[in-house]
Design a protein around this motif. Sequence first.
Motif, PDB file in Angstrom:
ATOM      1  N   TRP A   1      42.729 108.027  44.745  1.00  0.00           N
ATOM      2  CA  TRP A   1      41.334 108.479  44.690  1.00  0.00           C
ATOM      3  C   TRP A   1      41.239 109.808  43.967  1.00  0.00           C
ATOM      4  CZ3 TRP A   1      38.218 112.576  46.353  1.00  0.00           C
ATOM      5  CH2 TRP A   1      36.843 112.335  46.358  1.00  0.00           C
TER       6      TRP A   1
ATOM      7  N   GLU B   1      35.190 102.684  44.030  1.00  0.00           N
ATOM      8  CA  GLU B   1      35.956 103.508  44.969  1.00  0.00           C
ATOM      9  C   GLU B   1      36.513 104.769  44.319  1.00  0.00           C
ATOM     10  OE1 GLU B   1      37.647 100.239  48.162  1.00  0.00           O
ATOM     11  OE2 GLU B   1      38.919 100.788  46.460  1.00  0.00           O
TER      12      GLU B   1
ATOM     13  N   ARG C   1      38.864 104.890  42.116  1.00  0.00           N
ATOM     14  CA  ARG C   1      40.315 104.733  42.021  1.00  0.00           C
ATOM     15  C   ARG C   1      40.663 103.999  40.726  1.00  0.00           C
ATOM     16  NH1 ARG C   1      42.680 103.281  48.011  1.00  0.00           N
ATOM     17  NH2 ARG C   1      41.453 101.367  47.809  1.00  0.00           N
TER      18      ARG C   1
ATOM     19  N   ILE D   1      38.673 105.439  52.617  1.00  0.00           N
ATOM     20  CA  ILE D   1      39.555 106.235  51.767  1.00  0.00           C
ATOM     21  C   ILE D   1      39.406 107.711  52.111  1.00  0.00           C
ATOM     22  CG2 ILE D   1      40.144 106.867  49.402  1.00  0.00           C
ATOM     23  CD1 ILE D   1      38.770 104.214  48.540  1.00  0.00           C
TER      24      ILE D   1
END
Length: 355
Positions: free
Chosen positions: A169, A125, A127, A263
């Motif tokens: 993010w 992701e 992140r 996201i």
Amino acid sequence: MKHKKNKVQHVLGLSLLFLTLSCYSQPSKNDQIIELKQHIGTDQYPNIDAIIVAQNNKIIIEEYFNGFDKNKPHETRSSFKSITSLLAGIAIEQGFFKVEDEIGQFITEWANDSRGKIKVKDLLEMRSGLACEGFFDKGPDCESEMYETDDWLDYILNIPLRHEPGTKWEYSSMEPDLIGIIISRTSGQTLMDFADKYLFEPIGIDKCRWEITPDGRGYAAGSSYMKPLDMLKIAILVANKGIWKGKPVISSDWIKESTNCEIEVGMSFLYWSGIKNAITTSAKYGYFWYREVLQYKEIQTEVLFASGNGGQYMMVLEDYNAVITFTGSNYGNWKGKLPFDIVLKYLIPILKNQD
């Protein structure tokens, strides 16, 4: 009788006029393609190298420009990250690791480090919390600095944490490269061999010219070269939920999970395409895949896509049962987003007429 004959002639005349006007108001697919090709290479659409469109698993447009042809591989840039997402899904299905695993057990150099607490999902992701960012010039982008070193993994291993993993993010190429390293270490194969065995060979991709790191690894974050038709195969596989010619290559559960983009990235590809009078919202991110709602005139749809610098895209338009591949050479500037303009002004109208 004469009056009746004139009335019939009048009705026939109106019908012919209506048909003639309909032909003019609804240009054919070929007319639309001709018009589009006239604009490719001009200031309106510079440096577009290939456009391929398939609907219902059948190619309906295949055009090449600027000396490219169907047999010439093109640099994929970061659109390759989405292929790495598929490879991760396959590795997970093979039992090599799980999305919730902490990476310290695979990146053993971080086994006793706070960075070892980063989860596989955090990498997928983007992140991870590592201090890299290449989207909004917050920086450092890390990739440019890494390219100047002789040991890319050593460079990554020395990147500090900036945020708690899983919380923020930030776009970076470090995460997909770490995913590639994890796939290789857990499977006991090079990433290239793994990709050939489980993904490329099953769907008929016979040539991928990998970006190779100084220590001989396949770089999982981008810049490998593929033929646009092979990029299209990747998009078709995703559109068909992991099935290729009736055979499963990747589970539909993984396709759903990895492309369920939630996201918000804080940027609209459609906005940066420069198209006027479109309604734009933020793109959203999944596991190295994007989604964005496209709203322009009477069109409102959603596109799932892989994106690479310069205009490299693998797109899935679920509403039209269609997939699209673009390659381009608009590196490092907003014109790399022009394919979104082309999709809305030319390709979706063609798909609507075909559907």
